[in-house]
Design a protein around this motif. Structure first.
Motif, short mmCIF file in Angstrom:
data_model
loop_
_atom_site.label_atom_id
_atom_site.label_comp_id
_atom_site.label_asym_id
_atom_site.label_seq_id
_atom_site.Cartn_x
_atom_site.Cartn_y
_atom_site.Cartn_z
N ASP A 36 -2.44 0.09 -2.88
CA ASP A 36 -2.28 1.51 -3.24
C ASP A 36 -1.13 1.77 -4.21
N GLY A 37 -0.86 0.82 -5.08
CA GLY A 37 0.16 1.02 -6.09
C GLY A 37 1.59 0.94 -5.59
N TRP A 38 1.80 0.40 -4.38
CA TRP A 38 3.17 0.26 -3.89
C TRP A 38 3.93 -0.65 -4.84
N PRO A 39 5.22 -0.48 -4.95
CA PRO A 39 6.01 -1.26 -5.91
C PRO A 39 5.88 -2.78 -5.72
N ALA A 40 6.20 -3.50 -6.78
CA ALA A 40 6.10 -4.96 -6.76
C ALA A 40 6.99 -5.55 -5.69
N GLY A 41 6.59 -6.69 -5.20
CA GLY A 41 7.34 -7.40 -4.17
C GLY A 41 6.82 -7.08 -2.80
N SER A 42 5.78 -7.80 -2.36
CA SER A 42 5.20 -7.53 -1.04
C SER A 42 5.92 -8.32 0.04
N ILE A 43 5.70 -7.92 1.28
CA ILE A 43 6.18 -8.75 2.38
C ILE A 43 5.50 -10.11 2.24
N ASN A 44 6.16 -11.16 2.65
CA ASN A 44 5.67 -12.52 2.42
C ASN A 44 5.60 -13.32 3.70
N PHE A 45 4.59 -14.19 3.77
CA PHE A 45 4.35 -15.01 4.96
C PHE A 45 4.08 -16.47 4.65
N GLY A 46 4.46 -16.94 3.49
CA GLY A 46 4.25 -18.35 3.15
C GLY A 46 5.34 -18.81 2.21
N GLY A 47 5.62 -20.08 2.24
CA GLY A 47 6.67 -20.62 1.40
C GLY A 47 6.15 -21.12 0.06
N PRO A 48 7.07 -21.44 -0.84
CA PRO A 48 6.70 -21.99 -2.15
C PRO A 48 6.59 -23.51 -2.11
N SER A 49 5.95 -24.07 -3.12
CA SER A 49 5.90 -25.51 -3.36
C SER A 49 6.27 -25.75 -4.81
N VAL A 56 7.00 -23.71 -9.79
CA VAL A 56 7.03 -23.33 -8.39
C VAL A 56 5.79 -22.48 -8.14
N PHE A 57 5.00 -22.85 -7.13
CA PHE A 57 3.79 -22.11 -6.78
C PHE A 57 4.01 -21.38 -5.46
N SER A 58 3.50 -20.14 -5.38
CA SER A 58 3.60 -19.37 -4.16
C SER A 58 2.39 -18.46 -4.01
N ALA A 59 1.94 -18.30 -2.76
CA ALA A 59 0.83 -17.40 -2.44
C ALA A 59 1.10 -16.70 -1.11
N GLY A 60 2.35 -16.48 -0.79
CA GLY A 60 2.71 -15.89 0.49
C GLY A 60 2.60 -14.38 0.57
N ALA A 86 -3.74 -15.21 0.88
CA ALA A 86 -3.42 -16.54 1.40
C ALA A 86 -2.39 -16.47 2.52
N GLN A 87 -1.25 -15.86 2.27
CA GLN A 87 -0.13 -15.86 3.22
C GLN A 87 0.08 -17.27 3.78
N SER A 88 0.10 -18.25 2.89
CA SER A 88 0.30 -19.64 3.29
C SER A 88 1.01 -20.38 2.17
N THR A 89 1.43 -21.61 2.47
CA THR A 89 2.17 -22.42 1.50
C THR A 89 1.20 -23.35 0.78
N PRO A 90 1.24 -23.39 -0.55
CA PRO A 90 0.34 -24.27 -1.30
C PRO A 90 0.69 -25.75 -1.09
N GLY A 106 -7.23 -17.07 3.78
CA GLY A 106 -7.98 -16.50 4.88
C GLY A 106 -7.57 -15.10 5.26
N GLY A 107 -6.48 -14.61 4.66
CA GLY A 107 -6.01 -13.28 5.02
C GLY A 107 -5.21 -13.29 6.30
N HIS A 108 -4.89 -12.11 6.78
CA HIS A 108 -4.08 -11.96 7.99
C HIS A 108 -4.62 -10.73 8.72
N GLY A 109 -5.27 -10.93 9.85
CA GLY A 109 -5.93 -9.84 10.57
C GLY A 109 -5.05 -8.67 10.90
N LYS A 110 -3.81 -8.90 11.30
CA LYS A 110 -2.92 -7.80 11.67
C LYS A 110 -2.39 -7.05 10.45
#
Length: 129
Positions: A36-49, A56-60, A86-90, A106-110
């Protein structure tokens, strides 16, 4: 907050590089976007590689993207859309002389109802040139 946004001001997530000798922050970049257009920088749940080649790759983040950053500057160099969040580490590996990045998406149900996190069931591989 009642509308589902975190209570602190954005960015709500970032990728950060530290100098291991001094402990100082070398750079930081907001990571991902909220719906919904919220500012950049989402909450994150995965680390970088990181690769030996300076990426550096990230999909958290909650959005459905895998991102590549320059290890020296933190500048986002590339973003690839995934079929789900993804919310996971590559994982990075080499096979037959070629380097690959693999991510579970796979997403995150909650998070689905409050952030718009796309749900799915995929494993996606990208080949580096």
């Amino acid at each position: 907050a009642p509308d589902g946004q975190p209570c602190n001001p954005p960015p709500w997530g970032a990728i950060v590089a530290f100098d291991p000798e001094s402990g100082a922050i070398r750079w930081q970049s907001p990571l991902g976007t909220m719906h919904d257009g919220w500012p950049a920088g989402s909450i994150n749940f995965g680390g970088p590689s990181a690769t030996a080649g300076g990426l550096v790759f990230s999909a958290g983040s909650v959005d459905a993207h895998l991102r590549a950053f320059d290890t020296d500057t933190g500048r986002e160099l590339w973003s690839g859309e995934l079929p789900a969040s993804a919310q996971s580490t590559p994982m990075i590996y080499e096979w037959r002389g070629r380097q690959y990045i693999v991510i579970s998406a796979g997403g995150h149900g909650k998070l689905n109802s409050s952030t718009g996190s796309k749900m799915g069931d995929a494993v996606v591989a990208f080949a580096l040139p």
